[in-house]
Design a protein around this motif. Sequence first.
Motif, short mmCIF file in Angstrom:
data_model
loop_
_atom_site.label_atom_id
_atom_site.label_comp_id
_atom_site.label_asym_id
_atom_site.label_seq_id
_atom_site.Cartn_x
_atom_site.Cartn_y
_atom_site.Cartn_z
N SER A 60 0.82 -1.21 0.00
CA SER A 60 0.00 0.00 0.00
C SER A 60 0.85 1.27 0.00
CB SER A 60 -0.93 0.01 1.21
OG SER A 60 -0.18 -0.04 2.39
N SER A 61 2.16 1.12 0.00
CA SER A 61 3.03 2.28 -0.18
C SER A 61 4.40 1.78 -0.59
CB SER A 61 3.14 3.08 1.12
OG SER A 61 3.78 2.30 2.10
N GLY A 62 5.18 2.68 -1.15
CA GLY A 62 6.49 2.29 -1.66
C GLY A 62 7.44 1.82 -0.58
N MET A 63 7.24 2.33 0.64
CA MET A 63 8.21 1.99 1.69
C MET A 63 8.03 0.59 2.25
SD MET A 63 6.53 1.87 4.83
CE MET A 63 7.44 2.53 6.22
N GLN A 64 6.85 0.03 2.02
CA GLN A 64 6.52 -1.23 2.69
C GLN A 64 7.56 -2.35 2.51
OE1 GLN A 64 2.34 -1.42 2.51
NE2 GLN A 64 2.37 -3.61 2.87
N ILE A 89 -2.23 -0.64 -3.56
CA ILE A 89 -3.68 -0.69 -3.32
C ILE A 89 -3.94 -0.30 -1.87
CG2 ILE A 89 -5.62 -2.30 -2.95
CD1 ILE A 89 -5.22 -3.42 -5.57
N ARG A 90 -4.84 0.65 -1.69
CA ARG A 90 -5.25 1.04 -0.34
C ARG A 90 -6.76 0.97 -0.26
NH1 ARG A 90 -1.67 6.34 1.53
NH2 ARG A 90 0.26 5.18 1.27
N THR A 91 -7.25 0.12 0.61
CA THR A 91 -8.71 0.00 0.69
C THR A 91 -9.30 0.87 1.80
OG1 THR A 91 -8.33 -2.01 1.92
CG2 THR A 91 -8.98 -2.27 -0.37
N GLU A 111 -0.38 4.66 -8.23
CA GLU A 111 1.04 4.40 -8.42
C GLU A 111 1.80 5.44 -7.61
OE1 GLU A 111 1.69 4.08 -12.65
OE2 GLU A 111 3.84 4.22 -12.30
N MET A 112 2.75 4.99 -6.83
CA MET A 112 3.45 5.94 -5.98
C MET A 112 4.92 6.07 -6.38
SD MET A 112 3.55 6.02 -1.87
CE MET A 112 2.19 7.06 -1.46
N LEU A 113 5.30 7.30 -6.72
CA LEU A 113 6.70 7.57 -7.00
C LEU A 113 7.40 7.68 -5.65
CD1 LEU A 113 6.25 10.38 -9.70
CD2 LEU A 113 6.51 7.92 -10.07
N TRP A 157 2.33 13.36 10.52
CA TRP A 157 3.08 12.22 11.03
C TRP A 157 2.71 11.06 10.15
CZ3 TRP A 157 6.51 11.50 15.08
CH2 TRP A 157 6.84 10.17 15.35
N TRP A 158 3.70 10.27 9.74
CA TRP A 158 3.33 9.14 8.89
C TRP A 158 3.93 7.84 9.41
CZ3 TRP A 158 4.49 4.98 5.87
CH2 TRP A 158 3.47 4.52 5.03
N SER A 159 3.08 6.83 9.48
CA SER A 159 3.53 5.46 9.70
C SER A 159 2.49 4.62 8.99
CB SER A 159 3.56 5.11 11.19
OG SER A 159 2.25 4.81 11.62
N GLY A 166 2.98 15.32 -2.71
CA GLY A 166 4.19 14.62 -2.28
C GLY A 166 4.37 14.69 -0.79
N ASN A 167 4.92 13.61 -0.24
CA ASN A 167 5.06 13.52 1.20
C ASN A 167 6.47 13.03 1.54
OD1 ASN A 167 4.68 13.25 3.91
ND2 ASN A 167 3.35 11.44 3.77
N SER A 168 7.27 13.90 2.16
CA SER A 168 8.61 13.48 2.58
C SER A 168 8.52 13.10 4.05
CB SER A 168 9.62 14.61 2.41
OG SER A 168 9.71 14.99 1.06
N VAL A 169 8.64 11.81 4.31
CA VAL A 169 8.55 11.36 5.70
C VAL A 169 9.97 11.18 6.24
CG1 VAL A 169 7.56 9.65 7.27
CG2 VAL A 169 6.49 10.03 5.05
N PHE A 170 10.17 11.70 7.43
CA PHE A 170 11.49 11.54 8.04
C PHE A 170 11.38 10.40 9.06
CE2 PHE A 170 10.90 15.98 6.70
CZ PHE A 170 11.71 15.90 5.58
N VAL A 227 14.87 8.97 4.99
CA VAL A 227 13.85 9.71 4.25
C VAL A 227 13.00 8.70 3.49
CG1 VAL A 227 13.40 11.35 2.38
CG2 VAL A 227 15.30 11.75 3.95
N ASP A 228 11.68 8.92 3.51
CA ASP A 228 10.76 8.09 2.74
C ASP A 228 9.84 9.05 2.01
OD1 ASP A 228 8.58 6.51 1.91
OD2 ASP A 228 7.70 6.49 3.92
N PHE A 229 10.13 9.28 0.72
CA PHE A 229 9.25 10.17 -0.04
C PHE A 229 8.27 9.36 -0.85
CE2 PHE A 229 7.97 12.03 -4.05
CZ PHE A 229 7.35 13.19 -3.61
N GLY A 230 7.02 9.81 -0.88
CA GLY A 230 6.03 9.19 -1.74
C GLY A 230 5.14 10.25 -2.37
N GLY A 231 4.94 10.14 -3.67
CA GLY A 231 4.05 11.08 -4.36
C GLY A 231 3.17 10.30 -5.32
N1 SER Z 1 5.21 6.33 3.05
C1 SER Z 1 4.68 7.63 2.75
C2 SER Z 1 3.31 7.59 2.17
O1 SER Z 1 2.86 6.53 1.79
C3 SER Z 1 5.62 8.33 1.81
O2 SER Z 1 6.14 7.44 0.89
O3 SER Z 1 2.68 8.59 2.08
#
Ligand code: SER
Length: 604
Positions: A41-45, A70-72, A88-90, A162-164, A218-222, A241-245
């Motif tokens: 559901s996100s690129g960092m997973q 996919i995010r439900t 699609e997440m860059l 805040w993102w997790s 875009g979201n830059s998560v630290f 850094v975890d960026f997702g856009g």
């Molecule tokens: N993990 C963050 C998000 O999904 C940034 O990649 O928004």
Amino acid sequence: MTASEVREKYINYFKANPRNHKEISPAPLVLENDPTTLFTSSGMQPLVPYLMGEPYPSGDKRLMDSQPSIRTVDVEEVGDNRHLTFFEMLGNWSLGDYFKKEQLPWIFEFFTKELGLPKERLWVSVFEGNNQVPKDEESAEIWKSLGIPKERIYYYGVEKNWWSRSGTPQQMPVGEIGGPDSEAFYDFGEELKLHENSPFKKEKCHPNCECGRFLEIGNSVFIQYKKIGEDKLEELPNKNVDFGGGLERIAAAVNGDPDIYKTDLFKPIIEVLDSGSGKKYDDNEVEFRVIADHLKAAVFLFANGVTPSNKQHGYVMRRLIRRFAYKMNKLGIITLKELPKLTEQVINIYKDSYLKDLENYKVHPGIGSEIDKFFSTLYRGEKYLDSQPVINAQVAFNSLATYGIPFEVSRELAKSRGQDIDITEFEKEFEKHQSLSRSTSAGVFKGGLADHSPEVIKLHTATHLLLASLRKILGDQVVQKGQNITKDRSRFDFPNSEKLTDKELKEVEDMINDTIQKSLPVNFKVMPKEEALATGAIHAFNEKYADTVKVYFVGDRIENAISCEFCGGPHVGNTSEIGRVRIKKQEKIGAGVIRIYLTLKPAN
Ligand code: SER
């Protein structure tokens, strides 16, 4: 600029010197062995172990990709101009390498120079700080140095900045990682009258006001923290850094139109719907959007080997297909004639990126047979509803119980006749049915207690909290193997190789008592089994459930409930009614099964 060009520019920009990122292959959409989630559901997973400090196998510290996701959780929002279940997440990541002063200028340069977005249209947000994590002045200063005036820099708390994977620090389970973030928003302009239903509200407008003027691009998560206990965060070994856009949203900004469905990632699908239904997108936005999004998700699920079923990934797929089938039906596309044309468009959009080898002649029957099945139920259910002079709670209940017609369908039909169904009445119908069936011992849904004494009811809710706490402390493999409640105690069995240590037992007991003290409401919702499963509610795997079930949850909302279980009830109305509990003893009752006895503590 097409979305493919945006994707390519992003990849090239982050690969180039001095960014020097390594492009990695995106993870599969369907995760088989991750107990925490069904889908990527996100690129960092896929990168969680490396964000936690493990070295990346190739030794790289700068990574990037474009990740289909996919995010439900947002499924109810789909239908507006910006929410999707498939997207699609860059993404770009620093594994303990660069940090804020590189990330923010790079992403700013990417947006303004590479994509040519006017700098005056960018607004940003940063974390306002709390008693554990300081205000993010550093990011604010960096944005200012890039030319974003302070009037366009907003500070928000944990809810927004805040993102997790699981939300705010409070919602994060022990062991989860996260951190403050800084988001970039595109301003489509005050002059824009976006939508009849969400008129631009000039007075109180701000990046997160949801009026439609701003779109987060875009979201830059630290990612700097790990949760190690209730209200306790620990710094990770690395500052990451975890960026997702979202590609769809960035493409919308580049288009200068906040409607993501007007980008080339959706246009061809919308065009087929338009010609197929003979109706116009502008007059049927919600239906067109739901169909386009859910259909795309279904095609990607198909490409990932999922077929509609009653379990897990297949359940979600079935639910998405049924939701869009219902909208197709509403639009008057009932012959399914358009389906091959629709699925073909999805494949065309992604034929150079993700769906290279997908053959349309296999895709559309796979989805079509599910639609067929749904339509036949729908017809029977609608016929029944049509034959009723009034569509009230009882009728809605009957059509659900007999035909599996979702409540929303009955309600919509009722509305089209100028009638309405009271949801509380509908739930009462359920209650009534439940007690009837209990007395005839033919349950609509399993569960329910024979003894309704206050002690038993309190212990019953406490047992839900016991299970939730065990799962938090030992992991999600903990499920209920057996349960028996009397006035004096609750007995609860679950699989675990060894007895718990004294420390663990104490932690479990404390966690239950803490929750009790928070005076949280205990509520239930009645819903089709499919929907209930999709909420992630705990259910015993070897139990059989009827098509319609009751889900009890502790907390304000089902989405962030502390405990959420399939259950017939009854329960207390608020956790404070329980008083206090004590874990009286534990036993090992067989290979890998532990039994815990829980009692109510007499008030002093
Ligand atoms: N993990 C963050 C998000 O999904 C940034 O990649 O928004």
